[in-house]
Each structure stands twice: as C-alpha cells, then as structure tokens.
Design an enzyme around this catalytic site. Structure first.
Site, PDB file in Angstrom:
ATOM      1  N   CYS A   1      34.563  28.019  27.849  1.00  0.00           N
ATOM      2  CA  CYS A   1      33.616  26.957  27.508  1.00  0.00           C
ATOM      3  C   CYS A   1      33.999  25.668  28.057  1.00  0.00           C
ATOM      4  O   CYS A   1      35.061  25.181  28.577  1.00  0.00           O
ATOM      5  CB  CYS A   1      33.628  26.713  26.046  1.00  0.00           C
ATOM      6  SG  CYS A   1      33.430  28.333  25.036  1.00  0.00           S
TER       7      CYS A   1
ATOM      8  N   ARG B   1      33.938  27.963  35.656  1.00  0.00           N
ATOM      9  CA  ARG B   1      35.117  28.243  34.672  1.00  0.00           C
ATOM     10  C   ARG B   1      34.622  29.616  33.785  1.00  0.00           C
ATOM     11  O   ARG B   1      35.395  30.250  33.095  1.00  0.00           O
ATOM     12  CB  ARG B   1      35.169  27.114  33.658  1.00  0.00           C
ATOM     13  CG  ARG B   1      35.793  26.073  34.148  1.00  0.00           C
ATOM     14  CD  ARG B   1      35.646  24.895  33.228  1.00  0.00           C
ATOM     15  NE  ARG B   1      36.292  25.242  31.869  1.00  0.00           N
ATOM     16  CZ  ARG B   1      37.350  24.894  31.669  1.00  0.00           C
ATOM     17  NH1 ARG B   1      37.975  24.147  32.263  1.00  0.00           N
ATOM     18  NH2 ARG B   1      37.848  25.189  30.332  1.00  0.00           N
TER      19      ARG B   1
ATOM     20  N   TRP C   1      31.317  30.460  26.329  1.00  0.00           N
ATOM     21  CA  TRP C   1      31.713  31.556  26.644  1.00  0.00           C
ATOM     22  C   TRP C   1      32.066  32.386  25.539  1.00  0.00           C
ATOM     23  O   TRP C   1      33.033  31.873  24.809  1.00  0.00           O
ATOM     24  CB  TRP C   1      33.120  31.518  27.538  1.00  0.00           C
ATOM     25  CG  TRP C   1      33.608  32.925  28.148  1.00  0.00           C
ATOM     26  CD1 TRP C   1      33.448  33.494  29.403  1.00  0.00           C
ATOM     27  CD2 TRP C   1      34.612  33.626  27.644  1.00  0.00           C
ATOM     28  NE1 TRP C   1      34.188  34.401  29.669  1.00  0.00           N
ATOM     29  CE2 TRP C   1      34.875  34.629  28.441  1.00  0.00           C
ATOM     30  CE3 TRP C   1      35.300  33.814  26.471  1.00  0.00           C
ATOM     31  CZ2 TRP C   1      35.724  35.886  28.291  1.00  0.00           C
ATOM     32  CZ3 TRP C   1      36.280  34.870  26.237  1.00  0.00           C
ATOM     33  CH2 TRP C   1      36.438  35.844  27.237  1.00  0.00           C
TER      34      TRP C   1
ATOM     35  N   ASN D   1      34.951  23.549  22.170  1.00  0.00           N
ATOM     36  CA  ASN D   1      35.864  24.661  22.804  1.00  0.00           C
ATOM     37  C   ASN D   1      36.796  25.100  21.866  1.00  0.00           C
ATOM     38  O   ASN D   1      37.332  24.238  21.383  1.00  0.00           O
ATOM     39  CB  ASN D   1      36.258  23.954  24.201  1.00  0.00           C
ATOM     40  CG  ASN D   1      35.261  23.761  25.273  1.00  0.00           C
ATOM     41  OD1 ASN D   1      34.069  23.936  25.094  1.00  0.00           O
ATOM     42  ND2 ASN D   1      35.847  23.242  26.287  1.00  0.00           N
ATOM     43  N   GLY D   2      37.251  26.241  21.862  1.00  0.00           N
ATOM     44  CA  GLY D   2      38.238  26.667  21.008  1.00  0.00           C
ATOM     45  C   GLY D   2      37.785  27.791  19.872  1.00  0.00           C
ATOM     46  O   GLY D   2      36.790  28.075  20.121  1.00  0.00           O
TER      47      GLY D   2
ATOM     48  N   GLU E   1      48.890  42.993  41.949  1.00  0.00           N
ATOM     49  CA  GLU E   1      48.047  41.475  41.989  1.00  0.00           C
ATOM     50  C   GLU E   1      46.745  42.086  43.006  1.00  0.00           C
ATOM     51  O   GLU E   1      45.813  41.595  42.807  1.00  0.00           O
ATOM     52  CB  GLU E   1      48.955  40.475  42.823  1.00  0.00           C
ATOM     53  CG  GLU E   1      48.149  39.382  43.313  1.00  0.00           C
ATOM     54  CD  GLU E   1      47.329  38.542  42.317  1.00  0.00           C
ATOM     55  OE1 GLU E   1      47.555  38.816  41.421  1.00  0.00           O
ATOM     56  OE2 GLU E   1      46.537  37.802  42.963  1.00  0.00           O
TER      57      GLU E   1
ATOM     58  N   LYS F   1      43.180  41.842  41.745  1.00  0.00           N
ATOM     59  CA  LYS F   1      41.867  40.998  42.642  1.00  0.00           C
ATOM     60  C   LYS F   1      40.813  41.990  42.589  1.00  0.00           C
ATOM     61  O   LYS F   1      39.737  41.626  42.497  1.00  0.00           O
ATOM     62  CB  LYS F   1      42.544  40.697  44.012  1.00  0.00           C
ATOM     63  CG  LYS F   1      43.421  39.385  44.284  1.00  0.00           C
ATOM     64  CD  LYS F   1      42.777  38.083  43.766  1.00  0.00           C
ATOM     65  CE  LYS F   1      42.968  37.782  42.202  1.00  0.00           C
ATOM     66  NZ  LYS F   1      44.073  37.297  41.803  1.00  0.00           N
TER      67      LYS F   1
ATOM     68  N   GLU G   1      38.830  42.475  39.556  1.00  0.00           N
ATOM     69  CA  GLU G   1      38.269  41.078  39.051  1.00  0.00           C
ATOM     70  C   GLU G   1      37.038  40.874  39.680  1.00  0.00           C
ATOM     71  O   GLU G   1      35.919  40.632  39.123  1.00  0.00           O
ATOM     72  CB  GLU G   1      39.050  39.881  39.338  1.00  0.00           C
ATOM     73  CG  GLU G   1      40.221  39.783  38.246  1.00  0.00           C
ATOM     74  CD  GLU G   1      40.690  38.483  38.475  1.00  0.00           C
ATOM     75  OE1 GLU G   1      40.774  37.638  37.564  1.00  0.00           O
ATOM     76  OE2 GLU G   1      41.561  38.282  39.667  1.00  0.00           O
TER      77      GLU G   1
ATOM     78  N   HIS H   1      55.397  60.377  38.316  1.00  0.00           N
ATOM     79  CA  HIS H   1      55.653  60.411  36.930  1.00  0.00           C
ATOM     80  C   HIS H   1      54.165  60.310  36.200  1.00  0.00           C
ATOM     81  O   HIS H   1      54.281  59.894  34.977  1.00  0.00           O
ATOM     82  CB  HIS H   1      56.646  59.358  36.625  1.00  0.00           C
ATOM     83  CG  HIS H   1      58.047  59.155  37.371  1.00  0.00           C
ATOM     84  ND1 HIS H   1      58.848  60.149  36.840  1.00  0.00           N
ATOM     85  CD2 HIS H   1      58.493  58.781  38.503  1.00  0.00           C
ATOM     86  CE1 HIS H   1      59.801  60.244  37.564  1.00  0.00           C
ATOM     87  NE2 HIS H   1      59.679  59.325  38.360  1.00  0.00           N
TER      88      HIS H   1
ATOM     89  N   LYS I   1      37.650  31.215  34.089  1.00  0.00           N
ATOM     90  CA  LYS I   1      38.637  30.832  35.006  1.00  0.00           C
ATOM     91  C   LYS I   1      39.991  30.026  34.286  1.00  0.00           C
ATOM     92  O   LYS I   1      41.124  30.252  34.572  1.00  0.00           O
ATOM     93  CB  LYS I   1      38.149  29.399  35.840  1.00  0.00           C
ATOM     94  CG  LYS I   1      39.463  28.808  36.899  1.00  0.00           C
ATOM     95  CD  LYS I   1      39.696  29.734  37.765  1.00  0.00           C
ATOM     96  CE  LYS I   1      40.742  29.330  38.812  1.00  0.00           C
ATOM     97  NZ  LYS I   1      41.440  30.200  39.792  1.00  0.00           N
TER      98      LYS I   1
END
Ligand code: AGP
Length: 609
Positions: A2, A27, A75, A99-100, A485, A489, A492, A508, A604
């Site tokens: 948010c 964000r 968000w 926000n929160g 990583e 990427k 996402e 395995h 973000k």
C-alpha cells in the site's frame, strides 16, 4: 505494498495526489482512491478498483480545486480488492488512509457496533476510522488527540493520514512499523509513504519515527509522541532525483535496472575497495578494528532476493576466510524460531527497501538480545537503515521494478567486501585478497560486456522457450544461489512455474519432474565441478530435457542451447551468469505479454508479514 500520499498547500490537491499515486504504482496495488476537502470541509471522495489510470478517469469527471487531500494505493490484506474496500475510508466526520495491519480490529469492531457503527467494508482500516470518529465526537476533542487516543487502543502496524471534514486546514499523520515521510515546501506540506512520491516537489523531508504523530498544516508539521507531548523534528535532505525514477528510454524499469548494473555496482564499490594499496573498507559500521578482528560468526538475514544475496556472498567469502562461520537466514523463518546466537556474532540485515516487515522484526529481536546489527540497505533513511547499529548503503539508486536485479548484485558485493574486511583484519594473505579485489573491480565492466554481447541471443532464446509452463534451474556451489535467484526472477515476472535446485540434488527428487512441459537452465562454470555439472545435463537429456546452459567453458556442453559467456573472472563468474538469467526472465515475460514492472499479486516493499 500500500502507498499513502497527502497534500496541503495552494495547488490543486487532486493533481498532486494523482501524480504521487502514479509514482507509488511500482510498489504493487489493486485499487486506489483520494479524498479532498473544499474550503469549508465538503469532501470529494473518489475510489476505484484496478489501476490508478481508472481513478484518473474518475477525477477528470469530478474536478475540484480543493487544496487539501489524502490518497492511497491499496494492496489487499483484509478483504478482496474492490472499490468498497479501497481507501480512503470514511466514517462520520473522518476520512482515513492506512498502510499496515490492525490486528485487534475484530475486537474493536465488536465494541464499536454497540455504539451504532455499522461497517460497509471488510477492512481493518474502516474500523480504525470509526474508532477515531467515535473518540472525536464523544470527547469533542481535537483530531490529533482523537487519533492519539485511538492509536493507544490499537495492536498492529500502521502508517496513517487522517482528515476531518470539520477542519480542512490540517492532515494528521502517524506511524508505527510502516514508513511515513513528511515533505516541507514553501507554504505547502506533502505526505508520502515512499520518497519517490516527493521527488520534484521538495528535497526537505522528515522521516517520521515509530510512535510519532504529526499535524501537517500549510506552514509545516508539528510532531508529537503518542502521549501528545510536542517533539522536535529533524529535517533531512532527500537523496533521490527525478532522473533516477524515470525509464530513460527503456521499455521497462526492469530492463533499465538490469542495464544499470555496471554503474550501480561501481557506486557500491566506490571508495570501499582498492587492490593497490590493498584495502577493503566499509565506512559507517561503527565497529573498531578490534571488534572486527573478534568476529567469529556472521549471520545474514533477508527475504527473497536479499536472502539469496546472503547465500551467494557466503559461498564467496568461505573461499578466502577461515575461522569465521557464515549463515544466511530467511527472516520470516528466523523470527519465529528459538535460535541461539553464537558469541561474537555480527548480523547483517539485508534489504533493498529497508522496510521489509519480517527483516525488521529480526533486526529488533537481535538488537534486544544485544547482537551487533549492521544494515546492507539501499533506501536511504528507511526504517532498517535507521534502526541498525551501523551499516552500509549499497547506493544502487531507486529500484522501481518489483523484481530486484541491481540491488542483488550490489548486496552480494557489499557483503563480500565485509568478508574481505574481516579477512584483512584477521591477517589473510595479501596476495589472495588482492586477486579477489582485482576481480571485484573488474566485475562492472565484465557485466557490461556480457549485457552488450548476449542481449539479442538471450532475447531469441526467450522467445523460443516462452511457451513452457515450467522451468528447473540448477547449479552447483556458488551457482546454487544463482539458480534459486534465477528461478525467482522467472516466476515473478513471467508467471512460469520455476524451481531452483542444487544440481547435486537432481537425483534426490526433481529429476522426476522432467518432461516436455519443462525447460531447464543449467549454470556450468569451467572449474573443478565442470564434469559433475555435465553429468547432470546428460542425465536430464536422457529424460527428454530442453536445457539451456549458461557457461564460461569452451568444452563440450550437452544442452539444447548454450550461452557461452567469455569472462576473465573466476570467483565472481556466478554474478555474470546471473545477469544472463535476469535478461532471460525479462524477455520471457515480455514474450508472454506480462506487466513486467508490476507483476500480479506482488509488492515492491513487503511492509506486512
Ligand atoms: C525480488 O525480486 C523480490 N521482489 C523480493 O523477493 C524481495 O527481494 C524481497 O521482498 C525483499 O525485499 P527487500 O530487499 O526490500 O527487503
């Protein structure tokens, strides 16, 4: 996550708020809204589900020249993304953006229903709005006092901006666990949860601290503690310019940020390493040479890419540093474990945004236990940067794309420099350290070379592989965190299901996955593990793999596509390979027509757990 904006001054607040919200789009959000107040307090509240562009259309049809207002990008946490749940929320005289998370909102809601409050949304924010309204009316008190009393009853995290229709000459703001910045202009004041919304308006800012409440008027801001005692604010200079938050001709921020790596990495290294005279030094750690010599354990903590940066740097550092153990921890796990901290531990708190809730919680717990905590942070003035005992900024500039790229490379570099510092303090051979510093200094130009040489090739491969729905990334040793990583990427931004594995783990379990719906990305360095990695490829080929190898060897590679990277580096070769997988993720996402910079469901900066 948010975003909050606020404005009071003599400009048309709708336009200021709208441009602020556009800056916060990166964000991540799913709805947006603003409310402005006319000279005698008449409100114009506009909310829309979806993009800020939808809200903008609505504003065009309801234009006002009001000079005070607050806005929000939401968000969803409590309640689905919808217009009804979008902020600002209004109850009685009060409009509020938040926000929160208010953890005890159900209890508060039950109490408030006894006083005839009924609720239109499913949000915790509407409950907080009602609580402020209740106290404001019951006590006939000032808005700041009502907000302060309400916040004392709240359990949770918040950054809020509040307006009363009774008093259009002030905005009340407060923070606890969720960032809020006040920008001071000439007879105007701005509020934002993220510095990018203030750029171009003012460079004079006050970073609010937890527990502070502020009353913003055209003349400035007065801060109070939670008991409503006046406190002094310290005004700082905002270190962010307009250039750094623009695309500069690139199609997407993600591509721009991938290409910025030579420059951003140079900024991270600048003045911190030198091969001749031999020097690895991070200013700002607030540690004496003696304290540095005593370190026996380094605990690196972060989430997502920041966690992988810690893992990667650990592989590098163990090449030259004996006698110091190194562990990388996922913040969301660590915070709930009953872990022991070995003596003489230093914790490195790694975060691009400096606001990640889980990482911050670990920092607070470690500080409570008396552990020395150092930040490896990008966002200047962020909460983590302010709460650590010392630390280093990675200085990569604004990273706007949700998928982190340039921050990763620089986080690895900064942590590695910390390792080099320890090695130097503990008397590790100069020859060995000098060769690593030489490599580190050469890394930016090696990355630049690889970007130039392989962009088109990766683009072509990405187009050919973009139809696959699954991908498996494998690597050994320092290429294992790169596989993690790389897979992160890809998933996402392209929404292709991707998994990263240590290549030695194939037999395995994950080898069972391989079929025609998968492609595989295999990182192979020309070193003592080349043969082993080649065997992994052969085993996968026998099961019908569609492998893309990223390698620096000229030897035979049994893959469908081979991207041969020519680099003079040894230790840091994995970071060069990583740039190839960043490009791969980007071009697959573009080929699939995705919203590359604002992938679905992601934010973000993850300011709630
Ligand atoms: C990276 O591409 C992700 N968007 C995410 O994993 C990110 O690295 C993580 O949320 C940590 O963020 P921070 O560095 O701001 O703390």
């Amino acid at each position: 996550m948010c975003g909050i904006v606020g404005y009071i001054g003599d400009k048309e607040s709708q336009q200021v708020l709208l441009s602020g919200l556009k800056r916060l789009e990166y964000r991540g959000y799913d709805s947006a809204g603003i409310v402005t107040l006319g000279a005698s307090g008449e409100p114009t509240s506009l909310r829309e589900k979806g993009k800020v562009a939808e809200l903008e259309k609505k504003i065009l049809n309801h234009k006002k020249d009001d000079e005070v207002g607050i806005g929000h990008t939401r968000w969803a946490t409590h309640g689905a993304p919808s217009k009804r749940n979008a902020h600002p929320h209004n109850v009685g005289d009060i409009y509020l953006v938040h926000n929160g998370i208010i953890e005890n909102y159900q209890d508060l809601k039950t109490e408030l229903t006894k006083y005839d409050y009924d609720f239109k949304s499913e949000t915790d924010t509407e409950v907080l709005t009602a609580l402020v309204d209740y106290i404001y009316k019951k006590d006939g008190t000032s808005l700041v006092s009502a907000v302060s009393q309400a916040l004392k009853m709240v359990v949770g995290a918040y950054g809020i901006a509040v307006l009363s229709v009774k008093n259009p000459s002030e905005i009340v703001v407060a923070r606890k666990g969720s960032p809020l910045i006040v920008g001071l202009g000439d007879d105007e004041v701005f509020v934002a949860s993220d510095a990018s919304a203030l750029v171009g308006h003012t460079d004079q800012v006050i970073y609010m601290r937890d527990g502070e409440i502020g009353v913003c008027t055209r003349e400035g801001v007065q801060l109070y503690d939670i008991e409503a005692n006046e406190i002094n604010a310290s005004v700082e200079k905002l270190e962010l310019d307009l250039q750094s938050i623009q695309k500069k001709g690139y199609d997407h921020f993600l591509l721009k940020e991938i290409y910025e790596q030579p420059e951003s990495l140079n900024s991270t290294l600048l003045g911190r390493v030198s091969a001749d005279p031999l020097r690895a030094r991070l200013g700002g750690l607030n540690m004496s040479d003696n304290e540095i010599r005593k370190v026996e354990h380094v605990m690196v903590i972060g989430c997502g890419t920041a966690y992988y940066a810690g893992l990667e740097a650990g592989y590098f550092i163990e090449q030259f540093l004996d006698g110091v153990t190194f562990s990388s921890q996922i913040a969301s796990e660590l915070r709930y474990r009953s872990f022991t901290v070995p003596k003489n531990t230093v914790a490195l708190i790694v975060s691009q945004s400096g606001e990640t809730a889980d990482t911050l919680a670990c920092l607070q717990e470690l500080k409570r236990r008396g552990v020395k905590c150092l930040g490896v942070v990008n966002a200047v003035g962020s909460t983590i940067a302010r709460e650590v005992d010392g630390g280093v900024y990675v200085h990569v500039g604004a990273e706007i794309s949700v998928a982190s790229t340039k921050a990763f490379t620089s986080q690895v570099a900064a942590i590695t420099i910390f390792g080099l510092m320890l090695a130097q303090a503990k008397g590790v051979g100069q020859m060995q350290l000098r060769s690593y510093i030489h490599e580190l200094e050469a890394l930016p130009s090696e990355i630049e070379k690889v970007l130039k040489k392989h962009d088109k090739e990766v683009q072509k491969i990405a187009k050919a592989y973009a139809h696959y729905e699954h991908a498996l990334y494998i690597g050994r040793d320092a290429l294992y965190p790169i596989a993690l990583e790389g897979a992160l990427k890809l998933k996402e931004v392209s929404y292709v299901h991707a998994e990263g594995y240590a290549a030695g783990e194939l037999k395995h379990g994950p080898i069972a996955l391989i079929d025609d719906r998968f492609f595989e990305v295999c990182y192979i360095q020309d070193n003592w593990l080349y043969e082993k990695s080649q065997s992994n490829l052969i085993e996968m080929n026998a099961r019908g793999a569609h492998a893309i190898a990223i390698t620096n060897t000229s030897k035979r590679i049994a893959a469908e596509k081979v991207i041969r990277v020519n680099t003079k580096l040894e230790l840091f070769t994995p970071l060069v390979f990583n740039v190839i997988s960043q490009l791969l993720a980007y071009y697959v996402a573009v080929a699939r027509g995705n919203d590359v910079d604002q992938p679905r469901n992601l934010a973000k900066s993850v300011t709630v757990e």
